[in-house]
Design a protein around this motif. Structure first.
Motif, PDB file in Angstrom:
ATOM      1  N   GLN A   1      52.041  -8.235 -33.760  1.00 26.97           N
ATOM      2  CA  GLN A   1      51.173  -9.324 -33.297  1.00 26.97           C
ATOM      3  C   GLN A   1      49.713  -8.870 -33.304  1.00 26.97           C
ATOM      4  O   GLN A   1      48.812  -9.641 -33.644  1.00 26.97           O
ATOM      5  CB  GLN A   1      51.592  -9.756 -31.888  1.00 26.97           C
ATOM      6  N   ARG A   2      49.502  -7.617 -32.955  1.00 25.74           N
ATOM      7  CA  ARG A   2      48.146  -7.072 -32.951  1.00 25.74           C
ATOM      8  C   ARG A   2      47.568  -7.078 -34.379  1.00 25.74           C
ATOM      9  O   ARG A   2      46.417  -7.478 -34.588  1.00 25.74           O
ATOM     10  CB  ARG A   2      48.193  -5.643 -32.397  1.00 25.74           C
ATOM     11  N   ILE A   3      48.375  -6.637 -35.333  1.00 28.05           N
ATOM     12  CA  ILE A   3      47.915  -6.608 -36.735  1.00 28.05           C
ATOM     13  C   ILE A   3      47.600  -8.026 -37.208  1.00 28.05           C
ATOM     14  O   ILE A   3      46.561  -8.279 -37.836  1.00 28.05           O
ATOM     15  CB  ILE A   3      48.989  -5.958 -37.646  1.00 28.05           C
TER      16      ILE A   3
ATOM     17  N   LEU B   1      41.415 -12.778 -43.163  1.00 30.61           N
ATOM     18  CA  LEU B   1      42.074 -12.183 -44.324  1.00 30.61           C
ATOM     19  C   LEU B   1      43.474 -12.756 -44.480  1.00 30.61           C
ATOM     20  O   LEU B   1      44.150 -13.026 -43.475  1.00 30.61           O
ATOM     21  CB  LEU B   1      42.203 -10.663 -44.140  1.00 30.61           C
ATOM     22  N   THR B   2      43.901 -12.952 -45.725  1.00 27.14           N
ATOM     23  CA  THR B   2      45.296 -13.285 -45.989  1.00 27.14           C
ATOM     24  C   THR B   2      46.104 -11.987 -45.992  1.00 27.14           C
ATOM     25  O   THR B   2      45.543 -10.884 -46.044  1.00 27.14           O
ATOM     26  CB  THR B   2      45.456 -13.958 -47.361  1.00 27.14           C
TER      27      THR B   2
ATOM     28  N   ILE C   1      43.537  -4.080 -49.274  1.00 25.75           N
ATOM     29  CA  ILE C   1      42.699  -3.145 -48.511  1.00 25.75           C
ATOM     30  C   ILE C   1      43.496  -1.909 -48.088  1.00 25.75           C
ATOM     31  O   ILE C   1      43.011  -0.780 -48.163  1.00 25.75           O
ATOM     32  CB  ILE C   1      42.107  -3.848 -47.262  1.00 25.75           C
ATOM     33  N   THR C   2      44.711  -2.142 -47.624  1.00 20.86           N
ATOM     34  CA  THR C   2      45.515  -1.026 -47.108  1.00 20.86           C
ATOM     35  C   THR C   2      46.264  -0.278 -48.200  1.00 20.86           C
ATOM     36  O   THR C   2      46.630   0.883 -48.020  1.00 20.86           O
ATOM     37  CB  THR C   2      46.576  -1.526 -46.103  1.00 20.86           C
TER      38      THR C   2
ATOM     39  N   ALA D   1      44.490   1.097 -39.055  1.00 23.66           N
ATOM     40  CA  ALA D   1      43.296   1.338 -38.236  1.00 23.66           C
ATOM     41  C   ALA D   1      42.058   1.440 -39.132  1.00 23.66           C
ATOM     42  O   ALA D   1      41.020   0.842 -38.849  1.00 23.66           O
ATOM     43  CB  ALA D   1      43.478   2.608 -37.407  1.00 23.66           C
ATOM     44  N   SER D   2      42.196   2.174 -40.228  1.00 21.89           N
ATOM     45  CA  SER D   2      41.072   2.323 -41.165  1.00 21.89           C
ATOM     46  C   SER D   2      40.676   0.984 -41.766  1.00 21.89           C
ATOM     47  O   SER D   2      39.492   0.681 -41.906  1.00 21.89           O
ATOM     48  CB  SER D   2      41.442   3.285 -42.299  1.00 21.89           C
ATOM     49  N   ALA D   3      41.683   0.169 -42.113  1.00 19.18           N
ATOM     50  CA  ALA D   3      41.397  -1.138 -42.716  1.00 19.18           C
ATOM     51  C   ALA D   3      40.591  -2.023 -41.762  1.00 19.18           C
ATOM     52  O   ALA D   3      39.747  -2.807 -42.204  1.00 19.18           O
ATOM     53  CB  ALA D   3      42.702  -1.831 -43.093  1.00 19.18           C
ATOM     54  N   PHE D   4      40.847  -1.868 -40.472  1.00 20.37           N
ATOM     55  CA  PHE D   4      40.137  -2.668 -39.476  1.00 20.37           C
ATOM     56  C   PHE D   4      38.938  -1.908 -38.895  1.00 20.37           C
ATOM     57  O   PHE D   4      38.309  -2.376 -37.948  1.00 20.37           O
ATOM     58  CB  PHE D   4      41.104  -3.084 -38.355  1.00 20.37           C
TER      59      PHE D   4
END
Lengths: 70, 70
Positions: free
Chosen positions: A11-13, A22-23, A30-31, A57-60
Motif C-alpha cells: 500500500q505504501r508503494i 506514475l503508472t 525506473i526500478t 527507496a531509490s526510485a522514490f
C-alpha cells in the motif's frame, strides 16, 4: 505469503507511486522491475528482499527509514 | 550477494544486539532463526526478505522505520 507487513508495504508503494503520478509501467522502468512484479508488490503478494526494497527507496528518492515510515 | 545495504543492515543488527548484551545464540532464540543465520546477516551475507526483517524489528521492539534509521 500474504502478511500484514507485505500488505502495508504494498500500500505504501502504491501511495508513493500515485503521489508521483506514475503508472506501474513507468515505475517498472525506473526500478528495472517487470510491471507485473510492481503489481504483485502493491498487492502484498511478494516478500521482497532487502536489495529490492532499496531499489524502491531509490526510485522514490527516499531513505529506507523514510520508506518504512508508514 | 554482498552489497552496501546488506553490510549496513548487518552492522545495524550487530550494534543493536550488542547494545542489548545478547549473544548471537540468544538473538537466535528470540527471532527463531538459526544462530548461523544471525552471523551471516551480521556479516552482510544474506539478502533478507521483508518478513524476516520484520522479525528482527520485533526482536528489538522497534518499528521498521526505526530499524532502518541507520
Amino acid at each position: 505469503m500474504e502478511s500484514s507487513v507485505l500488505i502495508k508495504f504494498g500500500q505504501r508503494i502504491r501511495t508513493l507511486r500515485k503521489a508521483r503520478k506514475l503508472t506501474q509501467k513507468q515505475l517498472a522502468v525506473i526500478t528495472g522491475f517487470h510491471y507485473n512484479y510492481i503489481g504483485m508488490v502493491e498487492r502484498g503478494e511478494r516478500d521482497l528482499r532487502l536489495t529490492n526494497i532499496e531499489l524502491f527507496a531509490s526510485a522514490f528518492d527516499m531513505s529506507l527509514s523514510e520508506l518504512f515510515n508508514i
